[in-house]
Design a protein around this motif. Structure first.
Motif, short mmCIF file in Angstrom:
data_model
loop_
_atom_site.label_atom_id
_atom_site.label_comp_id
_atom_site.label_asym_id
_atom_site.label_seq_id
_atom_site.Cartn_x
_atom_site.Cartn_y
_atom_site.Cartn_z
N GLY A 271 0.60 -1.31 -0.51
CA GLY A 271 0.01 -0.21 -0.34
C GLY A 271 0.38 1.08 -0.04
N ILE A 272 0.49 2.37 -1.30
CA ILE A 272 1.55 3.41 -1.07
C ILE A 272 0.45 5.02 -0.51
N ARG A 273 0.23 5.70 0.25
CA ARG A 273 -0.72 6.38 0.94
C ARG A 273 -0.77 7.73 -1.28
N PRO A 274 -1.50 8.36 -1.19
CA PRO A 274 -1.50 9.27 -2.50
C PRO A 274 -0.20 10.79 -2.20
N GLU A 275 -0.45 11.15 -1.11
CA GLU A 275 0.60 12.20 -0.94
C GLU A 275 1.50 11.75 -0.99
N ASP A 276 2.35 9.98 -0.60
CA ASP A 276 3.70 10.15 -0.33
C ASP A 276 4.42 10.04 -1.90
N LEU A 277 3.64 10.22 -2.66
CA LEU A 277 4.02 10.05 -4.58
C LEU A 277 4.29 11.58 -5.23
N ILE A 278 5.84 11.15 -5.24
CA ILE A 278 5.76 12.99 -6.19
C ILE A 278 5.94 12.79 -8.11
N LEU A 279 5.39 13.75 -8.16
CA LEU A 279 5.02 13.79 -10.10
C LEU A 279 5.92 14.55 -10.67
N SER A 280 6.49 14.04 -11.49
CA SER A 280 7.51 15.23 -12.69
C SER A 280 7.49 14.73 -13.95
N THR A 281 8.27 15.24 -14.64
CA THR A 281 7.64 15.39 -16.03
C THR A 281 9.58 14.73 -16.40
N SER A 282 10.20 14.63 -15.48
CA SER A 282 11.47 13.74 -15.89
C SER A 282 11.90 13.17 -14.37
N PRO A 283 12.49 12.64 -14.81
CA PRO A 283 13.97 11.30 -13.95
C PRO A 283 13.98 12.04 -12.74
#
Length: 351
Positions: A271-283
């Motif tokens: 399980g992973i909480r949504p707020e713990d994910l980081i989105l970026s447009t490059s690595p």
């Protein structure tokens, strides 16, 4: 300490079976659970409204299972306030004191003191029908607190209020708890209450305790899929864990490899909480062990936050929670190519 041991109670089709909960002196305990879980019935049983078929309720070592409600030292505040419409705020607050035979002068002094604490001293001569929802709720809380209860039971006290009033009253309840040290059991459906108020959290399901512990334990280390779903851990997958002996494991979720801080091995749930994910447009240049490429599948606005489902291929779709400013800054929309980054410690692993 409040100790509930092996509580069994039948009310129509509803039933507690061998329910046990303990709350330490001065703790603020939040009680969560879906409709019908038995949260209100539990509070009413503690208050003496219902008598259990079996089990004991002890308060500071004293058995109060069979004690009448007025002798338990317990105050209760319901969601709908339950104020007497023909009484002023002053008279409502002092009602319990009058029942105890306290003189009018002392009753008024106590009512004025607690009203001052809750910011409603200017309303003492008003009637409930002339008050706002927040003012009525403060009056109901004052009526309970003026009796100096050993335990205060709150049944969704903030749910009928608007957002601004709810936040203000939440701060006031926290201040009251800090000042008085009274033990509080508080039923809520607002997860903000957990972060702002709770020392301890109890999650109920079908008349039983599904999990209890600190807010961190409940929100970050749920014991089951039910707890994970109920507390908003939307990203749940099945996988196989292979620990490396250093407290970290590689987890195969289909062909996707994740790293988690766990010693578990074999079949697991992740399980992973949504707020713990980081989105970026490059690595990202980051110490985070997990980084997956994906494509944004949509943007769902949700107040100040937006939910962003990302298709990482191989049937793996993860949902991130970002502020609206982050969505605008990254120019996210359906079809945007992104990288999803998260730490190994953000991956919760359980059976």
């Amino acid at each position: 300490m409040l100790e509930i041991s092996d509580l069994t109670l039948s009310l129509g089709e509803f039933r507690f079976t061998d329910l046990s909960v303990s709350v330490a002196d001065g703790e603020y305990c939040i009680i969560l659970g879906p409709t019908g879980a038995g949260k209100t019935i539990l509070l009413e049983t503690i208050a003496g409204i219902h008598r259990p078929d079996k089990g004991r309720i002890l308060l500071d070592g004293t058995d109060i299972t069979d004690a009448p409600p007025e002798r338990r030292g317990i105050g209760m505040v319901y969601q709908d306030y339950m104020l007497f419409p023909h009484m002023t705020v002053r008279e409502n607050i002092g009602f319990g004191l009058r029942q105890r035979g306290i003189s009018g002068e002392n009753r008024d002094a106590a009512a004025e003191s607690i009203a001052e604490t809750l910011g409603i001293a200017h309303l003492l001569d008003r009637y409930p029908a002339t008050l706002s929802g927040g003012e009525q709720q403060r009056t109901a809380i004052a009526r309970a607190l003026v009796l100096r209860p050993r335990v205060l039971l709150l049944d969704e006290p903030l749910s009928a209020l608007d957002t601004v009033t709810r936040e203000r009253l939440r701060r006031e309840i926290k201040e009251i708890h800090t000042r008085t040290g009274v033990m509080i059991l508080h039923i809520t459906h607002h997860f903000e209450d957990i972060y702002a108020l709770a020392d301890r959290v109890v999650v109920m399901k079908d008349g039983a305790v599904a999990q209890e512990g600190t807010p961190e334990t409940i929100l970050r280390r749920p014991a089951s899929d039910f707890i994970a779903h109920f507390t908003g851990m939307e990203n749940l997958f099945s996988g196989t864990a292979s620990p490396d002996g250093t407290g970290t494991a590689e987890i195969a979720v289909g062909p996707v490899k994740l790293f988690a801080a766990t010693d578990l091995s074999g079949p697991v749930r992740v399980g992973i909480r949504p707020e713990d994910l980081i989105l970026s447009t490059s690595p990202l240049d980051s110490s985070a062990r997990n980084s997956l490429p994906g494509i944004v599948a949509g943007v769902a606005e949700n107040g100040i936050y937006a939910k962003i489902p990302v298709d990482c291929g191989n049937g793996i779709i993860v949902t991130a929670a970002l502020t609206r400013q982050s969505v605008e800054r990254l120019k996210l929309c359906s079809g945007t190519e992104v990288w999803v980054t998260f730490k190994a410690t953000a991956v919760h692993v359980f059976r």
